[in-house]
Scaffold this motif. Structure first.
Motif, mmCIF file in Angstrom:
data_model
loop_
_atom_site.group_PDB
_atom_site.id
_atom_site.type_symbol
_atom_site.label_atom_id
_atom_site.label_comp_id
_atom_site.label_asym_id
_atom_site.label_seq_id
_atom_site.Cartn_x
_atom_site.Cartn_y
_atom_site.Cartn_z
ATOM 1 N N UNK A 88 -8.419 8.226 -4.060
ATOM 2 C CA UNK A 88 -9.346 7.425 -4.855
ATOM 3 C C UNK A 88 -8.810 6.024 -5.114
ATOM 4 N N UNK A 89 -7.486 5.856 -5.030
ATOM 5 C CA UNK A 89 -6.869 4.562 -5.318
ATOM 6 C C UNK A 89 -5.516 4.531 -4.644
ATOM 7 N N UNK A 90 -5.040 3.344 -4.318
ATOM 8 C CA UNK A 90 -3.747 3.205 -3.662
ATOM 9 C C UNK A 90 -3.187 1.817 -3.936
ATOM 10 N N UNK B 164 -5.576 6.241 3.299
ATOM 11 C CA UNK B 164 -7.039 6.300 3.449
ATOM 12 C C UNK B 164 -7.712 6.181 2.089
ATOM 13 N N UNK B 165 -8.748 5.363 2.020
ATOM 14 C CA UNK B 165 -9.469 5.120 0.781
ATOM 15 C C UNK B 165 -10.959 5.404 0.982
ATOM 16 N N UNK B 166 -11.715 5.656 -0.090
ATOM 17 C CA UNK B 166 -13.141 5.955 0.065
ATOM 18 C C UNK B 166 -13.891 4.806 0.734
ATOM 19 N N UNK B 167 -14.808 5.152 1.621
ATOM 20 C CA UNK B 167 -15.603 4.137 2.283
ATOM 21 C C UNK B 167 -16.019 4.561 3.679
ATOM 22 N N UNK C 258 -9.096 4.474 -9.543
ATOM 23 C CA UNK C 258 -10.221 4.508 -8.621
ATOM 24 C C UNK C 258 -10.568 3.085 -8.215
ATOM 25 N N UNK C 259 -11.176 2.949 -7.053
ATOM 26 C CA UNK C 259 -11.627 1.647 -6.579
ATOM 27 C C UNK C 259 -12.888 1.217 -7.327
ATOM 28 N N UNK C 260 -13.045 -0.085 -7.508
ATOM 29 C CA UNK C 260 -14.268 -0.583 -8.118
ATOM 30 C C UNK C 260 -15.457 -0.328 -7.207
#
Length: 269
Positions: free
Chosen positions: A137-139, A146-149, A189-191
């Motif tokens: 969810x965040x890095x 790997x990130x969401x998307x 988490x990413x915005x």
């Protein structure tokens, strides 16, 4: 007897709470026979054909072409990309490779799987697989996690002979994922997910509220939308731990308080 009842209640609560978490860890359901599955592939990142997880996308191409597809992956998922290439009747030895890139076009390494394979002369098909690392969810900004998307699949043949260039082939790809759950959860988490054009879309919406000007280059997203890691079964295990701690405290108190009567009666009482 009282302690036995408390332990029985704890076991019942544990079983009822863990059941949904175990169900969530099962692989994504198959979507075989879906008429909406893509039947073509893009030739670059920008023209990549969108495919949902569980769909089997196919494409007719020629050896030497670069074939691109894109799919969404959310936090807590561990995607698996499988590709099959049907080769022409006569060909020399060919090496095929499947690569996966994230929304920033960073090449993602495979945990395991045959990412590159050589089809010997006369082979009818070649099968490839790439199991990615779990999407976080965040890095950290410097990390390559790997990130969401949106994720991109690139399928191509390497070091072809001149005689094999341009021969017709049929390719198919399928993406599935396993929900890893709370073991992969992180505090953050990413915005916004790493979807090409989503930043342009958000800025346009905030400035003049006209969504028709949004330049989102990818329209696919996971079932249920982007979670961005706000929920994981770590909440479930935290609740179980709190309940068990409370029951342990009650049980310890029941064992140590005694019968509630003094052991000896004072004289004259």
């Amino acid at each position: 007897m009282r302690i036995t009842r408390m332990l029985g209640a704890a076991a019942l609560l544990f079983g009822l709470t863990v059941t949904p978490a175990v169900a969530d860890a099962s692989p994504s359901p198959s979507a075989s026979g879906d008429d909406s599955a893509p039947t073509s592939a893009g030739t670059s990142f920008r023209t990549a054909t969108e495919v949902d997880q569980g769909q089997r996308a196919t494409a007719s191409a020629s050896t030497g072409d670069y074939l691109y597809w894109s799919f969404p992956a959310d936090a807590g998922q561990r995607p698996t990309v499988r590709a099959t290439v049907k080769l022409p009747a006569t060909h020399a030895a060919q090496t095929w490779q499947v690569d996966v890139y994230d929304g920033l076009r960073r090449r993602q390494s495979c945990q395991y799987g045959a990412q590159t394979r050589t089809a010997e002369q006369g082979s009818a098909t070649v099968e490839l697989a790439c199991v990615l690392r779990t999407v976080r969810a965040w890095s950290e900004p410097w990390a390559n996690d790997p990130l969401p998307g949106t994720y991109y699949i690139r399928l191509t043949a390497l070091n072809l002979t001149t005689a094999d260039l341009g021969q017709p082939v049929n390719a198919s790809v399928r993406v599935g994922s396993k929900d890893i759950g709370g073991s992969a959860a992180v505090d953050g988490s990413l915005a916004k997910p790493l979807v090409p054009g989503i930043a342009v879309s958000s800025q346009s919406d905030s400035e003049d509220g006209d969504t028709s000007k949004a330049a989102v280059l990818s329209s696919i997203e996971p079932d249920g939308g982007w979670t961005s890691g706000w929920w994981s079964d770590r909440w479930v295990w935290t609740g179980i731990g709190a309940v068990l701690a409370a029951l342990a405290g009650i049980g310890g108190y029941a064992l140590t308080r005694g019968s509630g009567r003094p052991s000896r009666v004072p004289p004259g009482a």
